[in-house]
Design a protein around this motif. Structure first.
Motif, mmCIF file in Angstrom:
data_model
loop_
_atom_site.group_PDB
_atom_site.id
_atom_site.type_symbol
_atom_site.label_atom_id
_atom_site.label_comp_id
_atom_site.label_asym_id
_atom_site.label_seq_id
_atom_site.Cartn_x
_atom_site.Cartn_y
_atom_site.Cartn_z
ATOM 1 N N LYS A 160 0.604 -1.643 0.001
ATOM 2 C CA LYS A 160 0.269 0.151 -0.055
ATOM 3 C C LYS A 160 0.772 1.569 0.312
ATOM 4 C CE LYS A 160 -4.635 -1.866 0.762
ATOM 5 N NZ LYS A 160 -5.074 -1.505 -0.591
ATOM 6 N N VAL A 161 1.742 0.841 0.583
ATOM 7 C CA VAL A 161 2.659 2.065 0.604
ATOM 8 C C VAL A 161 3.907 2.149 -0.514
ATOM 9 C CG1 VAL A 161 1.755 3.028 2.971
ATOM 10 C CG2 VAL A 161 4.164 1.472 2.426
ATOM 11 N N ASN A 162 4.061 0.891 -1.500
ATOM 12 C CA ASN A 162 5.436 0.361 -1.691
ATOM 13 C C ASN A 162 6.778 1.886 -2.870
ATOM 14 O OD1 ASN A 162 3.568 0.449 -4.179
ATOM 15 N ND2 ASN A 162 4.051 -1.356 -4.603
ATOM 16 N N ALA A 163 5.264 3.448 -3.296
ATOM 17 C CA ALA A 163 6.258 4.234 -3.824
ATOM 18 C C ALA A 163 6.930 4.783 -2.733
ATOM 19 C CB ALA A 163 5.106 5.332 -4.175
ATOM 20 N N ALA A 164 7.111 4.842 -1.463
ATOM 21 C CA ALA A 164 7.873 5.148 -0.030
ATOM 22 C C ALA A 164 9.853 4.643 -0.647
ATOM 23 C CB ALA A 164 7.897 5.170 0.930
ATOM 24 N N ILE A 165 10.124 5.601 -0.265
ATOM 25 C CA ILE A 165 11.826 5.100 -0.273
ATOM 26 C C ILE A 165 11.678 4.033 1.081
ATOM 27 C CG2 ILE A 165 14.317 5.808 0.052
ATOM 28 C CD1 ILE A 165 13.271 8.424 -0.782
ATOM 29 N N PHE A 166 12.382 2.475 0.882
ATOM 30 C CA PHE A 166 12.107 2.275 1.755
ATOM 31 C C PHE A 166 13.492 2.122 2.664
ATOM 32 C CE2 PHE A 166 8.315 -0.766 -0.108
ATOM 33 C CZ PHE A 166 7.596 -0.052 0.466
ATOM 34 N N VAL A 167 14.156 1.391 3.786
ATOM 35 C CA VAL A 167 15.536 1.564 4.440
ATOM 36 C C VAL A 167 14.527 0.000 4.870
ATOM 37 C CG1 VAL A 167 16.383 2.056 6.147
ATOM 38 C CG2 VAL A 167 15.339 3.858 4.900
#
Length: 437
Positions: free
Chosen positions: A205-212
């Motif tokens: 649902k939030v996979n456009a964000a920059i993940f760490v």
């Protein structure tokens, strides 16, 4: 013909003069181009220059209640107002292996800290917190998704598992209602998800964000990938070898190769059992199949500090905390994984202080040990010296220090920002889906 040529030259000179006059009026502000091209006008108050990376990253951190972050350190259902510098708890020493995925804590703490360094000087920071969201380069979501998983999901009953899912759902709902998220579809948001199963239920649902992240072993490439996400080191469990100033480190490390850890792993980690069968009992090699305990940490500390090389096969995912324990022990890592991605690799050349084997090479009888024994004393000392010089890049600490792990992570976020900005700007003007997808 001469009259026509003269007229043509005169018209050309006149046209050039008119263009020069109009350009001068634009430049001096006597003509406002926005009045002529209002269709393309955008609000000047919202306009920001392109991010150059020369200044610290400006980070807006959402004010989330403590139940989403440091409250998890106080009790599984503890809640209070958003954390401040005054209410920030220390990372407890009793958390054991949960510390491995504590990057979320150190990122939050680094944004709260505004003091001087140990010498009384204002420290060099890769990221600073801003309170005006319109001035921010990125938005930080201080949800401790790894600690939530380790607290509720991994060892909890059904109701605790549902509580972890509930926290994830609440974060997703909060973000999707945020004007800042809507403006970029989340592309300029930073969300720590270091444990492979963190944010398990709602990650897509939030996979456009920059993940760490620790690696890309679990999520699908469309959800998490190297183009947009940041690979961060595990927090090491073994203490840093500070007093490694022995006059002859090569001779003092009497073991060739050391490994201590579990062998019942998944995926690539299944190689550990085969490596155990090949390496156990070999001269100058210690291969101990065991779990982690207080005694085990001491044994691993002694083993790594007494060995020239430390074996780092994949775990359940391509990465393992053992790599970073080896680095801070100045034990040259021997990395066995076909899919591993490494922290800060656009700045660090791991081949200068590590040795790599493919899975096939490592499982070839006698091959790996022959290669390690062929490493010259001079080459090993070179790698050992390099390790000592880069160890500080893998230290999580508070207050943060120049070049430490959390500052390196924020710098990696900076490196991802141009691609994120490109996506944001393109998607604002696209009328049809990308032709190349």
């Amino acid at each position: 013909m001469k009259v026509k040529d003269t007229m043509s030259k005169s018209l050309l000179i006149l046209a050039v003069f008119i263009l020069f006059l109009v350009a001068s009026l634009f430049y001096t502000g006597k003509i406002d181009y926005r009045s002529s091209f209002s269709l393309f006008d955008s609000s000047p108050s919202k306009a920001k220059p392109c991010f150059t990376g020369s200044e610290p990253l400006k980070v807006y951190m959402y004010d989330l209640e403590m139940k989403y972050n440091v409250g998890l350190l106080k009790g599984s259902h503890y809640n209070a107002a958003p954390v401040t510098i005054e209410t920030l708890p220390k990372w407890p020493k009793s958390t054991g292996l949960r510390r491995q995925h504590s990057v979320e804590y150190w990122m939050l703490a680094s944004l709260l800290y505004a003091g001087d360094d140990e010498n009384g000087n204002r420290p060099t920071r890769e990221a600073v917190r801003v309170l005006d969201p319109d001035s921010a380069d990125v938005f930080f979501v201080p949800f401790f998704s790894s600690l939530s998983y380790n607290t509720f999901y991994r060892h909890g009953n059904d109701s605790e598992v549902k509580f972890d899912d509930q926290l994830q759902a609440e974060i997703v709902d909060f973000l999707q209602k945020s004007e800042h998220w809507k403006r970029s579809s989340g592309r300029d948001h930073v969300i720590p998800m270091h444990h492979p199963n963190a944010f398990k239920r709602y990650r897509e649902k939030v996979n456009a964000a920059i993940f760490v992240v620790a690696d890309f072993g679990r999520p699908r490439p469309t959800v998490s990938n190297l183009r947009k996400d940041v690979v961060a080191p595990y927090a090491h469990v073994i203490e840093t070898f500070v007093a490694d100033d022995i006059s002859d480190p090569y001779e003092s490390r009497t073991m060739l190769l050391f490994f201590r850890g579990r062998t019942d792993r998944k995926d690539e980690g299944k190689d550990r059992q085969q490596l155990k069968d090949m390496l156990s009992g070999q001269k100058d090699v210690v291969f101990e199949a065991t779990g982690i305990s207080g005694e085990g940490v001491n044994a691993s500390t002694n083993g790594m500090r007494s060995s020239k090389f430390c074996l780092n096969p994949a775990g359940d995912t391509p990465s393992s905390c053992r790599l970073f324990d080896a680095i801070v022990s100045h034990c040259v890592p021997v990395i066995v994984s076909d899919k591993i991605e490494l922290p800060f690799e656009d700045e660090l050349d791991y081949t200068k202080f590590s040795i790599f084997f493919s899975r096939q090479e490592a499982k070839k009888e006698g091959y790996m040990l022959d290669q390690l024994r062929s490493v010259s004393r001079a080459r090993w000392l070179e790698m050992w010296s390099y390790l000592k010089n880069i160890t500080h890049h893998f230290e999580y600490q508070y207050p943060p220090k120049k070049g430490d792990a959390v500052n390196m992570i924020w710098r990696q976020v900076k490196h991802k920002l141009p691609a994120a900005k490109l996506d944001v700007h393109r998607n604002r003007r696209l009328k049809v889906p990308d032709w190349w997808r």
